[in-house]
Design an enzyme around this catalytic site. Structure first.
Site, PDB file in Angstrom:
ATOM      1  N   HIS A 113       0.836  -1.212   0.000  1.00  0.00           N
ATOM      2  CA  HIS A 113       0.000   0.000   0.000  1.00  0.00           C
ATOM      3  C   HIS A 113       0.870   1.262   0.000  1.00  0.00           C
ATOM      4  O   HIS A 113       0.530   2.264   0.639  1.00  0.00           O
ATOM      5  CB  HIS A 113      -0.942   0.023   1.215  1.00  0.00           C
ATOM      6  CG  HIS A 113      -1.945  -1.091   1.229  1.00  0.00           C
ATOM      7  ND1 HIS A 113      -3.201  -0.975   0.675  1.00  0.00           N
ATOM      8  CD2 HIS A 113      -1.875  -2.364   1.704  1.00  0.00           C
ATOM      9  CE1 HIS A 113      -3.862  -2.119   0.834  1.00  0.00           C
ATOM     10  NE2 HIS A 113      -3.074  -2.973   1.445  1.00  0.00           N
TER      11      HIS A 113
ATOM     12  N   ASN B 290     -10.160  -2.749   2.720  1.00  0.00           N
ATOM     13  CA  ASN B 290      -9.918  -2.747   1.273  1.00  0.00           C
ATOM     14  C   ASN B 290     -11.222  -2.469   0.529  1.00  0.00           C
ATOM     15  O   ASN B 290     -12.289  -2.426   1.136  1.00  0.00           O
ATOM     16  CB  ASN B 290      -9.384  -4.112   0.829  1.00  0.00           C
ATOM     17  CG  ASN B 290      -7.896  -4.286   1.118  1.00  0.00           C
ATOM     18  OD1 ASN B 290      -7.154  -3.310   1.296  1.00  0.00           O
ATOM     19  ND2 ASN B 290      -7.453  -5.522   1.176  1.00  0.00           N
TER      20      ASN B 290
HETATM   21 FE1  HDD Z   1      -2.367  -4.762   5.575  1.00  0.00          FE
HETATM   22  C1  HDD Z   1      -0.880  -1.736   5.225  1.00  0.00           C
HETATM   23  C2  HDD Z   1      -5.333  -3.455   4.401  1.00  0.00           C
HETATM   24  C3  HDD Z   1      -3.784  -7.893   5.636  1.00  0.00           C
HETATM   25  C4  HDD Z   1       0.421  -5.974   7.001  1.00  0.00           C
HETATM   26  N1  HDD Z   1      -2.980  -2.955   4.917  1.00  0.00           N
HETATM   27  C5  HDD Z   1      -2.222  -1.820   4.859  1.00  0.00           C
HETATM   28  C6  HDD Z   1      -3.009  -0.737   4.366  1.00  0.00           C
HETATM   29  C7  HDD Z   1      -4.251  -1.222   4.123  1.00  0.00           C
HETATM   30  C8  HDD Z   1      -4.238  -2.612   4.481  1.00  0.00           C
HETATM   31  C9  HDD Z   1      -5.430  -0.445   3.587  1.00  0.00           C
HETATM   32  C10 HDD Z   1      -2.509   0.684   4.128  1.00  0.00           C
HETATM   33  C11 HDD Z   1      -2.815   1.584   5.279  1.00  0.00           C
HETATM   34  C12 HDD Z   1      -2.382   2.991   4.945  1.00  0.00           C
HETATM   35  O1  HDD Z   1      -3.040   3.641   4.129  1.00  0.00           O
HETATM   36  O2  HDD Z   1      -1.355   3.395   5.474  1.00  0.00           O
HETATM   37  N2  HDD Z   1      -4.169  -5.529   5.037  1.00  0.00           N
HETATM   38  C13 HDD Z   1      -5.284  -4.803   4.688  1.00  0.00           C
HETATM   39  C14 HDD Z   1      -6.428  -5.687   4.669  1.00  0.00           C
HETATM   40  C15 HDD Z   1      -5.985  -6.927   4.986  1.00  0.00           C
HETATM   41  C16 HDD Z   1      -4.573  -6.828   5.243  1.00  0.00           C
HETATM   42  C17 HDD Z   1      -7.838  -5.252   4.332  1.00  0.00           C
HETATM   43  C18 HDD Z   1      -6.767  -8.207   5.113  1.00  0.00           C
HETATM   44  C19 HDD Z   1      -7.894  -8.286   5.731  1.00  0.00           C
HETATM   45  N3  HDD Z   1      -1.780  -6.596   6.164  1.00  0.00           N
HETATM   46  C20 HDD Z   1      -2.520  -7.760   6.146  1.00  0.00           C
HETATM   47  C21 HDD Z   1      -1.766  -8.822   6.775  1.00  0.00           C
HETATM   48  C22 HDD Z   1      -0.575  -8.279   7.177  1.00  0.00           C
HETATM   49  C23 HDD Z   1      -0.610  -6.891   6.782  1.00  0.00           C
HETATM   50  C24 HDD Z   1      -2.260 -10.253   6.950  1.00  0.00           C
HETATM   51  C25 HDD Z   1       0.596  -8.917   7.885  1.00  0.00           C
HETATM   52  C26 HDD Z   1       0.531  -9.975   8.610  1.00  0.00           C
HETATM   53  N4  HDD Z   1      -0.520  -4.002   5.974  1.00  0.00           N
HETATM   54  C27 HDD Z   1       0.446  -4.676   6.621  1.00  0.00           C
HETATM   55  C28 HDD Z   1       1.657  -3.818   6.943  1.00  0.00           C
HETATM   56  C29 HDD Z   1       1.218  -2.436   6.380  1.00  0.00           C
HETATM   57  C30 HDD Z   1      -0.145  -2.721   5.795  1.00  0.00           C
HETATM   58  C31 HDD Z   1       2.955  -4.382   6.436  1.00  0.00           C
HETATM   59  C32 HDD Z   1       2.185  -1.721   5.478  1.00  0.00           C
HETATM   60  C33 HDD Z   1       2.222  -0.291   5.945  1.00  0.00           C
HETATM   61  C34 HDD Z   1       1.512  -0.289   7.185  1.00  0.00           C
HETATM   62  O3  HDD Z   1       1.050  -1.554   7.455  1.00  0.00           O
HETATM   63  O4  HDD Z   1       1.327   0.643   7.927  1.00  0.00           O
HETATM   64  O5  HDD Z   1       1.881  -3.755   8.305  1.00  0.00           O
END
Ligand code: HDD
Length: 703
Positions: A85, A158
């Protein structure tokens, strides 16, 4: 002639008010203290044009702290982009509750009807880097930070209600597979490559999500026209600590709208910032995007009665089974003042939940509860990232006994940095105390069982909901979905990767698998053996987009291509008809200086033809003079303008003088091609309100 050194000897393009030309050179006069440029420590800067040198042509001096500070700050202006993202756009606004959920939760944000709570919403693509384009085929992030009076609530969702995987332990693999391939560093922001489809083929649990990902949902027309979903199941918890399962939904007021794939690809070239610009410009123009906020609520008994597990994030709850109750709305009415400070530094955490909202045991969510907090440490570099203005709890104070750390911005007072303490009894500062009643309490769900690394058997049905989604789509949407699969798999060079997907697709729908195989010119392999035989479910028409477009032009954009000698009355009539429906108009001319209309009046242009193709609009009008049209016949940008509008199923209004260009573009007029003189400008908005779906078979071979 030797140049005379002066303290501010650099040539200036213009003479600012505070600068007085002296003897052919410019010299800064004294500046009022409040207007002064200073170093980061407040030392006034006398010259921001020249570094300190040993003589006018000599080397720069190490003692130049003004230069060193400026360059050093610049060198460190970037922080690591989000691992997923990374590319995102955001806006401020408010949330207003319209219906109380007080029976189910004690969270004030969900019980105080009429109260407006500040929000910050960030929309994103998943796979591409921060500098990638806005319109790849990709899931979109839909993250909302509510600054509630009981602490921040981050609903990090999402634009699709389900996910690729069931357990967080597979998330790094999923993301590695979809991002640029490890050895070659490409493709960027694209799932159409071997490693992604290799992983998908080996992970049948992703099949339902793949149906959504290959639908037009992943090529949205605008960030303002996307649904949003909390995806995971959460809990609401009331005063009596009774829990109710909840799914969260956002529904755009403008309806869910998408582009055509060919259009999305071309927009990427014409305007890589298409969605970011659209969001910024519409908010700046006062047309504030709005979403309804809804919930699906289920008791434990209702959840147990469902034919799938609500802890499995690859499943949705059809609205036909559990209706969505609309309980509020979100309006985005303010652009960020600074992209980096706000949009880039925003840290969303699924762990940010006020009292009354709680997580479920969904194993995907459980991993998320760790990951986001952790990722901020490498991205923002400090445990104090919550003190950044965009991340601060603004609806209430935040205070605790956590201290120190990198970039501590606060100056906590008093001796006590431990709890419990009794210093208040000595008249000193004791510090904040826990609140057993009002504080966050975890829902007392009972947990039992041996420690195991196992996937629950109730998670094993990977195909029934994929089938439900595909069979619930209209014919047009099914054809788009099948064609997207053909496109993506055609980009895979490893034959067995394509074959495994074909084997899996047969468990979804035999016709879909056959269409994709035909599109690839491959024979269908044996179907793969599903862990659980898929069941047929009642179709869910709510899962469609086509047929659900609101019958309005509101929030859309119409381009009027004009030439010299065009009839200004027609331009005005089209403008009035379109703006009357809440859409915006852009005038496009062969040259940016605009055109001279019939009668001699000048009409300014918003865009030049070559740089403003029709892919940037929802509908177009051609208002030409005969000579103007003749000039455009040899201009490929003009022919493309018309051809693309037609093949992207858009309405085209035209004056009769534009007919030679329509003919050059090979247009066979249909109901969406409107003669503005014969039918009148008011005949243009109705076909412009939707795509001309009936035209599609004539312009494109779909799978
Ligand atoms: Fe995630 C970012 C949505 C599963 C680990 N995720 C991130 C963002 C969104 C989502 C919208 C961007 C937020 C922003 O605008 O800063 N992610 C989801 C949804 C998931 C999902 C809807 C399933 C239901 N994500 C998911 C899993 C993991 C992560 C299973 C790790 C185990 N996601 C992350 C992250 C991020 C992230 C690596 C990257 C930047 C941040 O968190 O702040 O931690």
């Amino acid at each position: 002639m030797a140049k005379t050194p002066t303290s501010s000897g650099a040539p200036r393009a213009a003479t600012p008010a505070s600068v007085t030309p002296v003897g052919g050179e410019t010299h800064q006069t004294a500046t009022a203290p409040e207007d002064r440029l200073t170093t980061n420590f407040g030392v006034p800067v006398s010259d921001d044009q020249n570094s300190l040198k040993a003589g006018p042509r000599g080397p720069s001096l190490l003692e130049d702290f003004v230069l060193r500070e400026k360059i050093q700050h610049f060198d460190h202006e970037r922080i690591p982009e989000r691992i997923v993202h990374a590319r995102g756009s955001a806006a401020h606004g408010y949330f207003e509750l319209t219906k109380s959920l007080s029976k189910y939760t004690r969270a004030k944000i969900l019980t105080e009807v009429g109260k407006r709570t500040d929000v910050f919403a960030r929309f994103s693509t998943v796979a591409g880097g921060a500098g990638s384009v806005d319109t790849p085929r990709d899931v979109r992030g839909f993250a909302v930070k509510f600054y509630t009076v009981e602490g921040n609530w981050d609903l990090v969702g999402n634009n699709i209600p389900v996910f690729f995987i069931q357990d967080a332990i597979k998330f790094p693999d999923l993301i590695h597979a979809v991002k640029m391939e490890a050895d070659r560093g490409y493709p960027q922001a694209a799932s159409a490559h071997d490693t992604f489809w290799d992983f998908i083929g080996l992970m049948p649990e992703s099949t339902h999500m793949i149906m959504w990902a290959m639908s037009d949902r992943t090529i949205p027309r605008s960030l303002r026209m996307m649904e949003g979903f909390g995806v995971n199941t959460f809990r609401l918890v009331n005063d009596a600590d009774e829990a109710t399962f909840v799914k969260f939904h956002w529904r755009p007021k403008l309806g869910t709208q998408s582009t055509c794939w060919d259009e999305a690809v071309k927009i990427a070239g014409a305007d890589p910032d298409f969605h970011r610009r659209d969001l910024h410009e519409t908010i700046a123009g006062g047309a504030f995007p709005e979403w309804e906020f809804g919930v699906q609520l289920l008791s434990q008994a209702e959840a147990d009665a469902l034919p799938f597990d609500i802890l499995d994030a690859t499943k949705l709850i059809p609205e036909e089974l559990v209706p969505i109750q609309v309980i509020g709305r979100m309006v985005l009415d303010r652009n960020p003042d600074n992209f980096f400070a706000e949009t880039e530094q925003a840290a969303f955490l699924p762990t940010n939940m006020p009292p009354g909202i709680d997580a479920s045991e969904d194993p995907l969510l459980q991993g998320r509860l760790f990951s986001y907090q952790d990722t901020q440490l490498s991205r923002l570099g400090s445990v104090n990232f919550h003190q950044l203005p965009i991340n601060q709890a603004k609806g209430c104070p935040f205070q605790n006994l956590q201290r120190d750390g990198h970039m501590q911005m606060q100056v906590p007072r008093g001796r006590a940095n431990y709890e419990p303490n009794s210093l208040a009894e000595a008249g000193e500062i004791g510090g904040p105390r826990e609140d057993p009643r009002g504080g966050f309490r975890t829902a007392p769900a009972s947990v039992e069982g041996a420690k195991v690394r196992l996937r629950a058997e109730t998670f094993a049905d990977h195909y029934s909901q994929a089938r439900l989604f595909y069979r619930s789509q209209t014919d047009i949407e099914q054809a788009h979905l099948a064609s997207a699969l053909v496109f993506e798999l055609s980009k895979c060079s490893i034959a067995h990767v394509r074959l495994r997907i074909l084997a899996n697709l047969q468990n979804v729908d035999a016709d879909l698998a056959a269409r994709v195989a035909a599109g690839l010119n491959m024979d269908l392999p044996q179907p793969s053996a599903p862990a659980v035989a898929p069941r047929d479910m009642d179709a869910s028409p709510m899962l469609r987009i086509v047929g659900k477009y609101p019958p309005t032009l509101e929030g859309r954009a119409v381009g009027i291509l004009v030439t010299d000698g065009a009839d200004g009355a027609v331009v005005n009539a089209v403008r009035a008809a379109v703006e009357g429906e809440g859409a915006s108009i852009k005038i496009i001319a062969p040259r940016i200086g605009g055109v001279t209309l019939k009668g001699g009046k000048a009409l300014a242009a918003d865009g030049q033809l070559a740089g403003t193709p029709s892919v940037l609009f929802d509908a177009v009008a051609l208002v030409f003079s005969a000579e103007g049209c003749a000039d455009l016949l040899g201009e490929s940008a003009a022919v493309d303008f018309v051809t693309n509008a037609f093949v992207h199923l858009k309405a085209i209004g035209y004056t009769p003088e534009a007919q030679p260009l329509l003919a050059r573009a090979g247009i066979q007029p249909d109901d969406g091609v409107v003669d503005l003189k014969a039918a009148g400008a008011e005949a243009f908005p109705p076909p412009a309100r939707t795509r001309q779906w009936a035209r599609e078979p004539a312009v494109r071979k779909l799978a």
